[in-house]
Design an enzyme around this catalytic site. Structure first.
Site, PDB file in Angstrom:
ATOM      1  N   ARG A  50       0.831  -1.222   0.000  1.00 54.80           N
ATOM      2  CA  ARG A  50       0.000   0.000   0.000  1.00 54.80           C
ATOM      3  C   ARG A  50       0.858   1.262   0.000  1.00 54.80           C
ATOM      4  O   ARG A  50       0.367   2.368  -0.207  1.00 54.80           O
ATOM      5  CB  ARG A  50      -0.986  -0.020   1.186  1.00 54.80           C
ATOM      6  N   ASP A 172      -7.141  20.883 -12.158  1.00 53.03           N
ATOM      7  CA  ASP A 172      -7.509  19.637 -12.826  1.00 53.03           C
ATOM      8  C   ASP A 172      -7.185  19.843 -14.307  1.00 53.03           C
ATOM      9  O   ASP A 172      -7.848  20.623 -14.992  1.00 53.03           O
ATOM     10  CB  ASP A 172      -9.001  19.358 -12.601  1.00 53.03           C
ATOM     11  N   LYS A 197      -8.524   9.166 -18.720  1.00 50.66           N
ATOM     12  CA  LYS A 197      -8.867   9.840 -19.961  1.00 50.66           C
ATOM     13  C   LYS A 197      -7.685   9.837 -20.936  1.00 50.66           C
ATOM     14  O   LYS A 197      -7.241   8.776 -21.334  1.00 50.66           O
ATOM     15  CB  LYS A 197      -9.365  11.255 -19.641  1.00 50.66           C
TER      16      LYS A 197
HETATM   17  C1  LIG Z   1     -13.328  12.015 -15.518  1.00 49.25           C
HETATM   18  C2  LIG Z   1     -12.866  13.227 -14.828  1.00 49.25           C
HETATM   19  C3  LIG Z   1     -12.523  13.202 -13.459  1.00 49.25           C
HETATM   20  C4  LIG Z   1     -12.707  11.967 -12.597  1.00 49.25           C
HETATM   21  O1  LIG Z   1     -11.859  10.940 -12.964  1.00 49.25           O
HETATM   22  P1  LIG Z   1     -12.191   9.370 -12.725  1.00 49.25           P
HETATM   23  O2  LIG Z   1     -10.942   8.727 -13.221  1.00 49.25           O
HETATM   24  O3  LIG Z   1     -13.423   9.049 -13.499  1.00 49.25           O
HETATM   25  O4  LIG Z   1     -12.400   9.202 -11.245  1.00 49.25           O
HETATM   26  C5  LIG Z   1     -12.057  14.359 -12.887  1.00 49.25           C
HETATM   27  N1  LIG Z   1     -11.937  15.496 -13.601  1.00 49.25           N
HETATM   28  C6  LIG Z   1     -12.266  15.570 -14.900  1.00 49.25           C
HETATM   29  C7  LIG Z   1     -12.098  16.872 -15.634  1.00 49.25           C
HETATM   30  C8  LIG Z   1     -12.743  14.442 -15.566  1.00 49.25           C
HETATM   31  O5  LIG Z   1     -13.068  14.527 -16.863  1.00 49.25           O
END
Ligand SMILES: *Cc1c(COP(=O)(O)O)cnc(C)c1O
Length: 377
Positions: A50, A172, A197
């Site tokens: 972990r 983000d 993504k």
């Molecule tokens: C998809 C997404 C997330 C969350 O990510 P997961 O891998 O689905 O938990 C956070 N921020 C943005 C901009 C996203 O498109």
């Protein structure tokens, strides 16, 4: 990171191929192993499954080569976001988007309701509105382009104003990707990705990451991951690194397709608005050009039709899949307001279109036939 290369001098296309490799030795492997171990012999720097993992470290090194700083990976993008927010003291004030990524917005609303945080929800694209919130804010939580409105936030200006005021900044960077912008270089404290993504790119795994230039912050995030348990699976980490090898090619092609299709969509009389910063007519075009190295590959557009027709359109395409998510090789679209958690400031008739790497003419023909099937003209 491996000292064989002078990373500073290399370009992103090269870094994604060269980073995260095991040390060179005769008959040594080119790729890191999928290290399936909870338990490690005593005496080493890791200690337990972990706390660290060889397959994680390889991916972390590769993401660091693109974003800068030190990287940690997590079980999902939301796990990374949770760890970042967990570092804020009880009752801290944060400023965030009134219609950002719905997972984040929903989590922030819940944290607000439980008294954990005070959240000032603002329009991040309105620079003056955000600047006015900085006094008394402990953390500015930014995303740009904003998902799914595709507004562009003035990152350089807001990051430097926040840092000058002693306010922390998290960005983000999922929608833009490190091919388009590097918020750490603009002074942000931490950059977050949903590795699910563009970075991994094949819609076959979930992972998240944080990157920071602040070693003390990295230690606190590592502790949050270790004791919160938001860790990645070694197989997912290995698969994401495999996907990352082609990230620059995929991103380049997706962006070319997005620009091409945005230009065709904007001429279609059945579409009332196309939101894509690459279009010269987009209200955020000049801002995007001032600091971004591309325009990303997500287009949102509003259709002049009923919600039922738009849902039928999304279901009638044969190449483009009606599904949530973005950043994969395959094109996806969906009507965002089908989700109850989507913000009410996002129009009911808005489709978010994640443009993949297929042939643009084929995608355009698919869009046209889906519109015809839904009697939209
Ligand atoms: C998809 C997404 C997330 C969350 O990510 P997961 O891998 O689905 O938990 C956070 N921020 C943005 C901009 C996203 O498109």
């Amino acid at each position: 990171m491996s000292s064989e290369h002078n990373w500073e001098k290399l370009h992103a296309e090269t870094k994604v191929v060269a980073a995260g490799r095991p040390p060179k030795k005769p008959d040594g492997a080119l790729n890191p192993p999928i290290s399936l171990n909870s338990t490690l012999h005593e005496g080493g720097p890791i200690g337990y499954g972990r706390y660290g993992n060889e397959s994680w470290s390889a991916l972390e090194e590769a993401i660091s080569s693109l974003e800068g700083g030190q990287t940690l990976i997590y079980g999902s993008g939301m796990a990374a976001i949770s760890c970042v927010l967990s570092l804020l003291p009880h009752g801290a004030v944060i400023t965030a988007s009134h219609h950002g990524y719905q997972g984040t917005t929903t989590m922030l609303k819940q944290m607000q309701e439980s008294g954990r945080l005070t959240v000032r929800f603002v329009d991040l694209a309105d620079t003056d509105a955000v600047l006015a919130q900085i006094p008394g804010t402990q953390m500015l939580y930014l995303e740009s382009p904003i998902n799914p409105g595709i507004e562009i936030v003035d990152l350089p200006k807001l990051i430097s104003a926040a840092k000058a005021a002693g306010c922390g900044v998290a960005v983000d960077n999922t929608l833009a990707s490190p091919m388009v912008q590097n918020p750490l270089a603009m002074g942000a404290d931490v950059v977050i990705h949903s590795v699910t993504k563009y970075l991994s790119g094949h819609s076959d795994l979930l992972l998240g990451s944080t990157s920071t230039n602040d070693p003390a912050l990295n230690v606190r995030l590592e502790q949050a991951r270790r004791y919160g348990g938001a860790i990645a699976g070694p197989f997912e980490a290995w698969l994401a690194l495999r996907g990352l090898r082609t990230f620059s090619l995929r991103m380049k092609k997706s962006q070319e397709n997005a620009m091409d299709l945005a230009q065709r969509l904007v001429k279609d009389p059945a579409i009332s608005r196309v939101r894509y910063p690459g279009l010269a007519t987009d209200p955020y075009h000049e801002r995007a050009k001032s600091f971004m190295k591309g325009f990303g590959a997500v287009i949102s557009f509003e259709v002049k039709a009923t919600v039922e027709q738009i849902d039928l359109m999304c279901n009638s395409s044969k190449l483009i899949t009606n599904a949530t998510s973005l950043g994969g090789v395959e094109s996806l679209w969906e009507r965002r307001r089908r989700w109850k958690t989507e913000s009410e400031t996002i129009p009911e008739n808005l489709i978010r279109f994640s443009v993949g790497i297929e042939n643009a003419d084929d995608l355009w023909a698919d869009i046209q036939s889906a519109m015809a099937a839904a009697k939209i003209s």
